[in-house]
Design a protein around this motif. Sequence first.
Motif, short mmCIF file in Angstrom:
data_model
loop_
_atom_site.label_atom_id
_atom_site.label_comp_id
_atom_site.label_asym_id
_atom_site.label_seq_id
_atom_site.Cartn_x
_atom_site.Cartn_y
_atom_site.Cartn_z
N ASP A 65 -1.01 6.65 -12.56
CA ASP A 65 0.37 6.51 -12.10
C ASP A 65 0.46 6.35 -10.58
OD1 ASP A 65 -0.42 9.08 -11.49
OD2 ASP A 65 1.45 10.01 -12.14
N VAL A 66 -0.56 5.78 -9.97
CA VAL A 66 -0.57 5.59 -8.51
C VAL A 66 0.63 4.74 -8.10
CG1 VAL A 66 -2.09 3.57 -8.51
CG2 VAL A 66 -2.04 5.04 -6.53
N ILE A 67 1.26 5.14 -7.02
CA ILE A 67 2.41 4.40 -6.49
C ILE A 67 1.88 3.28 -5.60
CG2 ILE A 67 4.45 4.54 -5.02
CD1 ILE A 67 4.59 7.56 -5.85
N GLU A 68 2.39 2.08 -5.83
CA GLU A 68 2.00 0.92 -5.03
C GLU A 68 3.15 0.50 -4.13
OE1 GLU A 68 -0.10 -2.24 -7.15
OE2 GLU A 68 -0.09 -0.94 -8.91
N SER A 69 2.81 -0.04 -2.98
CA SER A 69 3.83 -0.57 -2.07
C SER A 69 3.21 -1.57 -1.12
CB SER A 69 4.48 0.56 -1.27
OG SER A 69 3.62 1.03 -0.27
N GLY A 70 4.05 -2.32 -0.46
CA GLY A 70 3.58 -3.29 0.52
C GLY A 70 3.02 -2.64 1.77
N ASN A 71 3.39 -1.39 2.00
CA ASN A 71 2.90 -0.68 3.19
C ASN A 71 1.69 0.18 2.92
OD1 ASN A 71 4.99 -1.67 4.80
ND2 ASN A 71 6.37 -0.08 4.09
N GLY A 72 1.37 0.38 1.66
CA GLY A 72 0.26 1.25 1.29
C GLY A 72 -0.76 0.51 0.45
N TYR A 73 -0.94 0.98 -0.77
CA TYR A 73 -1.93 0.43 -1.69
C TYR A 73 -1.27 -0.54 -2.65
CZ TYR A 73 -4.83 0.27 -5.87
OH TYR A 73 -5.55 -0.16 -6.94
N CYS A 74 -1.91 -1.67 -2.90
CA CYS A 74 -1.46 -2.64 -3.89
C CYS A 74 -2.68 -3.05 -4.72
CB CYS A 74 -0.83 -3.84 -3.21
SG CYS A 74 -0.34 -5.14 -4.36
N GLU A 75 -2.66 -2.72 -5.99
CA GLU A 75 -3.82 -3.00 -6.85
C GLU A 75 -4.14 -4.49 -6.90
OE1 GLU A 75 -5.60 -1.34 -10.92
OE2 GLU A 75 -3.63 -2.30 -11.16
N LYS A 76 -3.13 -5.33 -6.97
CA LYS A 76 -3.36 -6.78 -7.03
C LYS A 76 -4.14 -7.24 -5.80
CE LYS A 76 -1.05 -11.21 -7.19
NZ LYS A 76 0.20 -11.92 -6.92
N ASP A 77 -3.73 -6.77 -4.63
CA ASP A 77 -4.44 -7.14 -3.40
C ASP A 77 -5.87 -6.62 -3.42
OD1 ASP A 77 -2.14 -8.39 -2.53
OD2 ASP A 77 -1.59 -6.79 -1.13
N PHE A 78 -6.04 -5.36 -3.84
CA PHE A 78 -7.38 -4.77 -3.92
C PHE A 78 -8.28 -5.62 -4.81
CE2 PHE A 78 -10.38 -2.24 -6.39
CZ PHE A 78 -11.22 -1.83 -5.37
N LEU A 79 -7.80 -5.96 -6.00
CA LEU A 79 -8.61 -6.73 -6.94
C LEU A 79 -8.94 -8.12 -6.40
CD1 LEU A 79 -6.95 -5.59 -10.28
CD2 LEU A 79 -9.15 -4.85 -9.32
N THR A 80 -8.01 -8.71 -5.66
CA THR A 80 -8.27 -10.01 -5.04
C THR A 80 -9.38 -9.88 -4.00
OG1 THR A 80 -6.01 -10.79 -5.40
CG2 THR A 80 -7.27 -11.88 -3.65
N TYR A 81 -9.28 -8.88 -3.15
CA TYR A 81 -10.31 -8.68 -2.12
C TYR A 81 -11.68 -8.44 -2.74
CZ TYR A 81 -6.32 -7.98 1.04
OH TYR A 81 -5.17 -8.13 1.76
N ILE A 82 -11.74 -7.59 -3.75
CA ILE A 82 -13.02 -7.29 -4.41
C ILE A 82 -13.58 -8.55 -5.04
CG2 ILE A 82 -13.86 -6.25 -6.58
CD1 ILE A 82 -14.28 -4.40 -4.24
N SER A 83 -12.74 -9.32 -5.71
CA SER A 83 -13.24 -10.52 -6.40
C SER A 83 -13.74 -11.58 -5.41
CB SER A 83 -12.17 -11.11 -7.31
OG SER A 83 -11.12 -11.68 -6.57
N HIS A 84 -13.23 -11.54 -4.18
CA HIS A 84 -13.67 -12.47 -3.14
C HIS A 84 -14.73 -11.86 -2.22
CE1 HIS A 84 -9.70 -14.47 -4.04
NE2 HIS A 84 -10.60 -15.41 -4.26
N ASN A 85 -15.23 -10.69 -2.60
CA ASN A 85 -16.26 -9.98 -1.83
C ASN A 85 -15.83 -9.65 -0.40
OD1 ASN A 85 -18.19 -9.77 -3.91
ND2 ASN A 85 -18.64 -11.93 -3.63
#
Length: 94
Positions: A24-44
Motif C-alpha cells: 500500500d505504498v503511497i506514490e506521488s510526483g514528489n516522492g516515489y513512483c513505481e512506474k518511474d522506478f520500473l522504467t529506470y530499472i528496465s533501462h539500467n
Amino acid sequence: MDKYEKWRLTKAEIMAAYALLPEDVIESGNGYCEKDFLTYISHNELLLAMEELDGVIVDNGLQSKQFWTHLINAAKLMNHRHVDRYSSIRSEAT
C-alpha cells in the motif's frame, strides 16, 4: 570484481530494497513512483532507480533498516555519496 559483476550486485541490492516496499505504498510526483522506478530499472539507470526508491520517504516515512541497508550497499557499489545520507536515515529507522 569486474564491471558486470558490480552492476549485477548493485541491481540486486536495489531490487531487494524494492521488494521490501509495502503493498500500500503511497506514490506521488514528489516522492516515489513505481512506474518511474520500473522504467529506470528496465533501462539500467541504476542511480535513478535508487533515487526513485529513496523518494519513498517523502510520502511514506521511514522504511525498515533492511530497506536502507540495501540502498547503502547499492550506493557503496556505485561509489556514490548517498552512502552517508542513507546511513543517517537508517540510524533513525526501526
